[in-house]
Design a protein around this motif. Structure first.
Motif, PDB file in Angstrom:
ATOM      1  N   LYS A   1       0.816  -1.221   0.000  1.00  0.00           N
ATOM      2  CA  LYS A   1       0.000   0.000   0.000  1.00  0.00           C
ATOM      3  C   LYS A   1       0.847   1.267   0.000  1.00  0.00           C
ATOM      4  CE  LYS A   1      -4.028  -2.094   2.162  1.00  0.00           C
ATOM      5  NZ  LYS A   1      -4.694  -2.426   3.423  1.00  0.00           N
ATOM      6  N   VAL A   2       2.173   1.128  -0.054  1.00  0.00           N
ATOM      7  CA  VAL A   2       3.046   2.298  -0.099  1.00  0.00           C
ATOM      8  C   VAL A   2       2.923   2.948  -1.476  1.00  0.00           C
ATOM      9  CG1 VAL A   2       5.446   3.062  -0.089  1.00  0.00           C
ATOM     10  CG2 VAL A   2       4.692   1.367   1.565  1.00  0.00           C
ATOM     11  N   ALA A   3       2.635   4.225  -1.509  1.00  0.00           N
ATOM     12  CA  ALA A   3       2.635   5.022  -2.749  1.00  0.00           C
ATOM     13  C   ALA A   3       2.017   4.275  -3.930  1.00  0.00           C
ATOM     14  CB  ALA A   3       4.044   5.493  -3.051  1.00  0.00           C
ATOM     15  N   ASP A   4       2.761   4.113  -5.023  1.00  0.00           N
ATOM     16  CA  ASP A   4       2.241   3.458  -6.223  1.00  0.00           C
ATOM     17  C   ASP A   4       3.266   2.449  -6.746  1.00  0.00           C
ATOM     18  OD1 ASP A   4       4.149   4.904  -7.883  1.00  0.00           O
ATOM     19  OD2 ASP A   4       2.901   6.646  -7.536  1.00  0.00           O
ATOM     20  N   PRO A   5       2.903   1.620  -7.746  1.00  0.00           N
ATOM     21  CA  PRO A   5       3.800   0.547  -8.164  1.00  0.00           C
ATOM     22  C   PRO A   5       5.201   1.031  -8.574  1.00  0.00           C
ATOM     23  CG  PRO A   5       1.658   0.245  -9.175  1.00  0.00           C
ATOM     24  CD  PRO A   5       1.601   1.546  -8.454  1.00  0.00           C
ATOM     25  N   GLN A   6       5.276   2.161  -9.268  1.00  0.00           N
ATOM     26  CA  GLN A   6       6.584   2.647  -9.719  1.00  0.00           C
ATOM     27  C   GLN A   6       7.474   3.020  -8.538  1.00  0.00           C
ATOM     28  OE1 GLN A   6       3.597   3.585 -11.050  1.00  0.00           O
ATOM     29  NE2 GLN A   6       3.814   4.475 -13.070  1.00  0.00           N
ATOM     30  N   VAL A   7       6.883   3.689  -7.562  1.00  0.00           N
ATOM     31  CA  VAL A   7       7.655   4.102  -6.380  1.00  0.00           C
ATOM     32  C   VAL A   7       8.089   2.863  -5.585  1.00  0.00           C
ATOM     33  CG1 VAL A   7       7.521   5.345  -4.171  1.00  0.00           C
ATOM     34  CG2 VAL A   7       6.631   6.398  -6.247  1.00  0.00           C
ATOM     35  N   ARG A   8       7.208   1.864  -5.500  1.00  0.00           N
ATOM     36  CA  ARG A   8       7.562   0.638  -4.764  1.00  0.00           C
ATOM     37  C   ARG A   8       8.676  -0.129  -5.457  1.00  0.00           C
ATOM     38  NH1 ARG A   8       1.815   0.332  -3.988  1.00  0.00           N
ATOM     39  NH2 ARG A   8       1.503  -1.192  -5.651  1.00  0.00           N
ATOM     40  N   ASN A   9       8.719  -0.063  -6.788  1.00  0.00           N
ATOM     41  CA  ASN A   9       9.774  -0.767  -7.519  1.00  0.00           C
ATOM     42  C   ASN A   9      11.149  -0.184  -7.232  1.00  0.00           C
ATOM     43  OD1 ASN A   9       8.339  -2.744  -8.836  1.00  0.00           O
ATOM     44  ND2 ASN A   9       7.878  -1.470 -10.610  1.00  0.00           N
TER      45      ASN A   9
ATOM     46  N   THR B   1      -6.765  10.449   0.193  1.00  0.00           N
ATOM     47  CA  THR B   1      -7.749  11.102  -0.662  1.00  0.00           C
ATOM     48  C   THR B   1      -7.447  10.816  -2.126  1.00  0.00           C
ATOM     49  OG1 THR B   1      -6.406  13.079  -0.433  1.00  0.00           O
ATOM     50  CG2 THR B   1      -8.376  12.960   0.907  1.00  0.00           C
ATOM     51  N   MET B   2      -6.223  10.333  -2.411  1.00  0.00           N
ATOM     52  CA  MET B   2      -5.848   9.970  -3.774  1.00  0.00           C
ATOM     53  C   MET B   2      -5.055   8.672  -3.666  1.00  0.00           C
ATOM     54  SD  MET B   2      -3.852  12.475  -6.382  1.00  0.00           S
ATOM     55  CE  MET B   2      -2.231  11.758  -6.394  1.00  0.00           C
ATOM     56  N   ALA B   3      -5.321   7.720  -4.579  1.00  0.00           N
ATOM     57  CA  ALA B   3      -4.775   6.373  -4.431  1.00  0.00           C
ATOM     58  C   ALA B   3      -3.280   6.340  -4.147  1.00  0.00           C
ATOM     59  CB  ALA B   3      -5.092   5.557  -5.672  1.00  0.00           C
ATOM     60  N   SER B   4      -2.496   7.152  -4.855  1.00  0.00           N
ATOM     61  CA  SER B   4      -1.048   7.012  -4.744  1.00  0.00           C
ATOM     62  C   SER B   4      -0.438   7.958  -3.725  1.00  0.00           C
ATOM     63  CB  SER B   4      -0.413   7.264  -6.110  1.00  0.00           C
ATOM     64  OG  SER B   4      -0.666   8.594  -6.495  1.00  0.00           O
ATOM     65  N   ASP B   5      -1.291   8.735  -3.045  1.00  0.00           N
ATOM     66  CA  ASP B   5      -0.770   9.809  -2.198  1.00  0.00           C
ATOM     67  C   ASP B   5      -0.353   9.287  -0.818  1.00  0.00           C
ATOM     68  OD1 ASP B   5      -0.056  12.340  -1.735  1.00  0.00           O
ATOM     69  OD2 ASP B   5      -2.047  13.225  -1.905  1.00  0.00           O
ATOM     70  N   PHE B   6       0.279  10.175  -0.056  1.00  0.00           N
ATOM     71  CA  PHE B   6       0.566   9.867   1.340  1.00  0.00           C
ATOM     72  C   PHE B   6      -0.750   9.661   2.084  1.00  0.00           C
ATOM     73  CE2 PHE B   6       4.616  12.261   0.608  1.00  0.00           C
ATOM     74  CZ  PHE B   6       5.465  11.248   1.003  1.00  0.00           C
ATOM     75  N   ALA B   7      -0.673   8.925   3.207  1.00  0.00           N
ATOM     76  CA  ALA B   7      -1.867   8.694   4.013  1.00  0.00           C
ATOM     77  C   ALA B   7      -2.287   9.981   4.708  1.00  0.00           C
ATOM     78  CB  ALA B   7      -1.576   7.622   5.051  1.00  0.00           C
ATOM     79  N   LEU B   8      -3.591  10.250   4.705  1.00  0.00           N
ATOM     80  CA  LEU B   8      -4.118  11.322   5.553  1.00  0.00           C
ATOM     81  C   LEU B   8      -3.911  10.877   6.999  1.00  0.00           C
ATOM     82  CD1 LEU B   8      -5.508  14.022   5.352  1.00  0.00           C
ATOM     83  CD2 LEU B   8      -7.698  12.851   5.371  1.00  0.00           C
TER      84      LEU B   8
ATOM     85  N   ILE C   1      -6.104  -4.026 -12.578  1.00  0.00           N
ATOM     86  CA  ILE C   1      -5.620  -2.902 -13.394  1.00  0.00           C
ATOM     87  C   ILE C   1      -5.664  -1.600 -12.595  1.00  0.00           C
ATOM     88  CG2 ILE C   1      -6.096  -1.485 -15.430  1.00  0.00           C
ATOM     89  CD1 ILE C   1      -7.150  -4.058 -16.781  1.00  0.00           C
ATOM     90  N   LYS C   2      -6.781  -1.377 -11.890  1.00  0.00           N
ATOM     91  CA  LYS C   2      -6.914  -0.120 -11.143  1.00  0.00           C
ATOM     92  C   LYS C   2      -5.833   0.005 -10.078  1.00  0.00           C
ATOM     93  CE  LYS C   2     -11.845   0.569 -11.782  1.00  0.00           C
ATOM     94  NZ  LYS C   2     -13.166   0.431 -11.154  1.00  0.00           N
ATOM     95  N   LYS C   3      -5.556  -1.100  -9.383  1.00  0.00           N
ATOM     96  CA  LYS C   3      -4.511  -1.072  -8.355  1.00  0.00           C
ATOM     97  C   LYS C   3      -3.160  -0.747  -8.971  1.00  0.00           C
ATOM     98  CE  LYS C   3      -6.095  -3.877  -4.561  1.00  0.00           C
ATOM     99  NZ  LYS C   3      -6.532  -5.246  -4.410  1.00  0.00           N
ATOM    100  N   LYS C   4      -2.868  -1.407 -10.091  1.00  0.00           N
ATOM    101  CA  LYS C   4      -1.543  -1.256 -10.697  1.00  0.00           C
ATOM    102  C   LYS C   4      -1.380   0.076 -11.412  1.00  0.00           C
ATOM    103  CE  LYS C   4       0.522  -5.082  -9.686  1.00  0.00           C
ATOM    104  NZ  LYS C   4       1.867  -5.200  -9.102  1.00  0.00           N
ATOM    105  N   LEU C   5      -2.498   0.727 -11.712  1.00  0.00           N
ATOM    106  CA  LEU C   5      -2.432   1.977 -12.454  1.00  0.00           C
ATOM    107  C   LEU C   5      -2.510   3.193 -11.530  1.00  0.00           C
ATOM    108  CD1 LEU C   5      -2.145   1.842 -15.511  1.00  0.00           C
ATOM    109  CD2 LEU C   5      -4.540   2.464 -15.730  1.00  0.00           C
ATOM    110  N   SER C   6      -2.408   2.931 -10.216  1.00  0.00           N
ATOM    111  CA  SER C   6      -2.622   4.028  -9.274  1.00  0.00           C
ATOM    112  C   SER C   6      -1.519   5.086  -9.348  1.00  0.00           C
ATOM    113  CB  SER C   6      -2.739   3.491  -7.842  1.00  0.00           C
ATOM    114  OG  SER C   6      -1.531   2.911  -7.433  1.00  0.00           O
ATOM    115  N   GLY C   7      -0.419   4.778  -9.984  1.00  0.00           N
ATOM    116  CA  GLY C   7       0.659   5.763 -10.100  1.00  0.00           C
ATOM    117  C   GLY C   7       0.624   6.545 -11.399  1.00  0.00           C
TER     118      GLY C   7
END
Lengths: 285, 162
Positions: free
Chosen positions: A99-107, A185-192, B124-130
């Motif tokens: 659940k950290v940030a988004d897939p690119q940041v986790r990679n 508030t946004m999927a990839s954002d920091f936690a509120l 897809i939605k999970k993986k596209l969150s960035g």
């Protein structure tokens, strides 16, 4: 946007890393994945004359189960979030890493970097507090172990000295049930804000041990000691959860800001906390 | 400092400043302008490229960090990547097209990374969150990704060319 000028080093082993850190001390910083520090450098919130990239040092990227679950400082967040060893022994860390940030940041980002950066909005500090993790810290004069409860001092401030290196994360509270409840508030954002819960039950369904950590409710991640002590030995129901939440409120600082008023935030946090406790308690049975 | 970076199968050796970001290395040093700079604050994902097969935001990676690594960008002529480009055209997975290079590179990664998992809406939605898109509302992008998945599985003939 460009960062300010810096010298860039890629030591090949721990000894040369220690030498560089001893030489540059406060004028240097370790770069692991760079997903926290590069944005800060680009915005020129900070300027570091000597950047030391540790990705070329062998033996820092590991996820192993010995007596404890051991994680190396260069283990990428995505690797932790995909590891069977982590999934089977530490579901809280497994859930939180995904659940950290988004897939690119986790990679690119690492669990170790997340901890050492100690941004109050980062996810891993609260998770480590809930897990009661130990950190092995190395510098040129030797090794020492610091418990997570003594590690996080303030926003961006930890028990690390300027020549210290985090070399291992040890988690002894394994075989627990746990989850990370993150409100954004946004999927990839920091936690509120977010709540990390790690729980183990006795055979009579009372709580044997529980760890609770919170993200972004103070200048640093918060370990809810009083709440943990209150819940130990109890069976969790709605009434107990609400009482636990009122104890939790004494330990945190919520303020009005553009995300909402203090009251609104409390309401959401309460829902997340009470439902979270119920869910993890249900999983543990 | 000297860097050795393999980009789309070609080896490049350049003398660069350590503070150069990977996205600027690709665009300014190599003239590979397919990779876009969107927000420049690691939020939007328009700059997504693959580093050793894993998606990263190239605006938040130093070119030095990519030293001795392999980078794949939207310009690559991989047949599977081209199948994804086809799918985006057929399903109209873009309007203004600014986020598209990042979307396609993340699609390339998420399809490879899926393994045995179902490539459904949820995945897809999970993986596209960035990756952010301000035009499409994402529906047509999700459809494009599903179509791309079919194309790759069925090894359909590819039409996209440079």
């Amino acid at each position: 946007m460009y960062p300010d000028k810096f010298q860039y080093f890629t030591p090949g082993d721990i000894a040369s890393l220690e030498e560089l850190l001893d030489k540059y001390r406060d004028d240097s910083k370790i770069l692991a994945g760079g997903q926290s520090i590069i944005p800060l450098l680009k915005m020129r919130f900070t300027s570091i004359p000597n950047i030391i990239d540790i990705s070329n040092i062998k033996g820092l990227n590991f996820i192993e189960l010995n007596d404890d679950l051991e994680i190396g400082p260069m283990a990428r967040t995505a690797e932790v979030a995909a590891s069977n060893i982590v999934a089977m022994n530490c579901p809280l860390l497994f859930d939180a890493a995904g659940k950290v940030a988004d897939p690119q940041v986790r990679n690119m980002g690492t669990v170790g970097g997340d901890i050492c950066e100690a941004d109050p909005r980062n996810d891993m500090p609260a998770v480590m507090l809930a897990l009661n993790a130990d950190f092995e810290i190395t510098n040129s004069s030797g090794k020492r172990t610091v418990n997570s409860t003594e590690f996080f001092k303030d926003a961006y401030t930890t028990a690390l000295d300027s020549n210290d290196i985090l070399t291992k994360i040890s988690i002894k509270n394994i075989g627990y049930h746990g989850k990370y409840f993150k409100f954004t508030t946004m999927a990839s954002d920091f936690a509120l804000f977010a709540v990390a819960i790690n729980m183990k039950l006795n055979s009579d369904e009372t709580v044997k041990d529980i760890g609770i950590g919170l993200t972004n409710v103070s200048s640093t991640a918060v370990k809810a000691n009083e709440v943990e002590a209150y819940l130990k030995g109890k069976k969790i129901d709605e009434k107990i959860s609400e009482e636990a939440f009122s104890k939790l409120l004494n330990m945190i600082e919520l303020d009005d800001d553009y995300n909402g008023t203090k009251e609104e935030k409390q309401k959401i946090l309460k829902k997340i906390f009470v439902n979270g406790l119920k869910e993890v308690y249900g999983d543990s049975k | 400092m000297m860097v050795n970076i393999r980009v789309n199968g070609k080896q490049y050796k350049k003398d660069i400043e350590p503070r150069l970001l990977l996205v600027n290395f690709l665009r300014d040093e190599l003239n590979l302008t397919g990779t876009h700079i969107g927000c420049d604050t690691s939020n939007c994902g328009a700059c997504t490229v693959l580093m050793d097969g894993k998606s990263v935001k190239s605006c938040t990676v130093l070119a030095m960090q990519a030293n001795n690594h392999e980078i794949t960008t939207i310009e690559h002529e991989d047949p599977e990547l081209n199948a994804i480009k086809d799918a985006y055209v057929e399903e109209q997975g873009l309007q203004c097209g600014f986020c598209t290079p990042g979307m396609i590179m993340e699609t390339f990664y998420l399809l490879k990374d899926a393994g045995n998992k179902d490539v459904d809406d949820d995945y897809i939605k999970k993986k596209l969150s960035g990756n952010l898109c301000r035009c499409t509302g994402y529906r047509s992008i999700i459809d494009s990704i599903k179509k791309a998945n079919e194309k790759i599985r069925e090894k359909e003939e590819i039409h996209v060319s440079r």
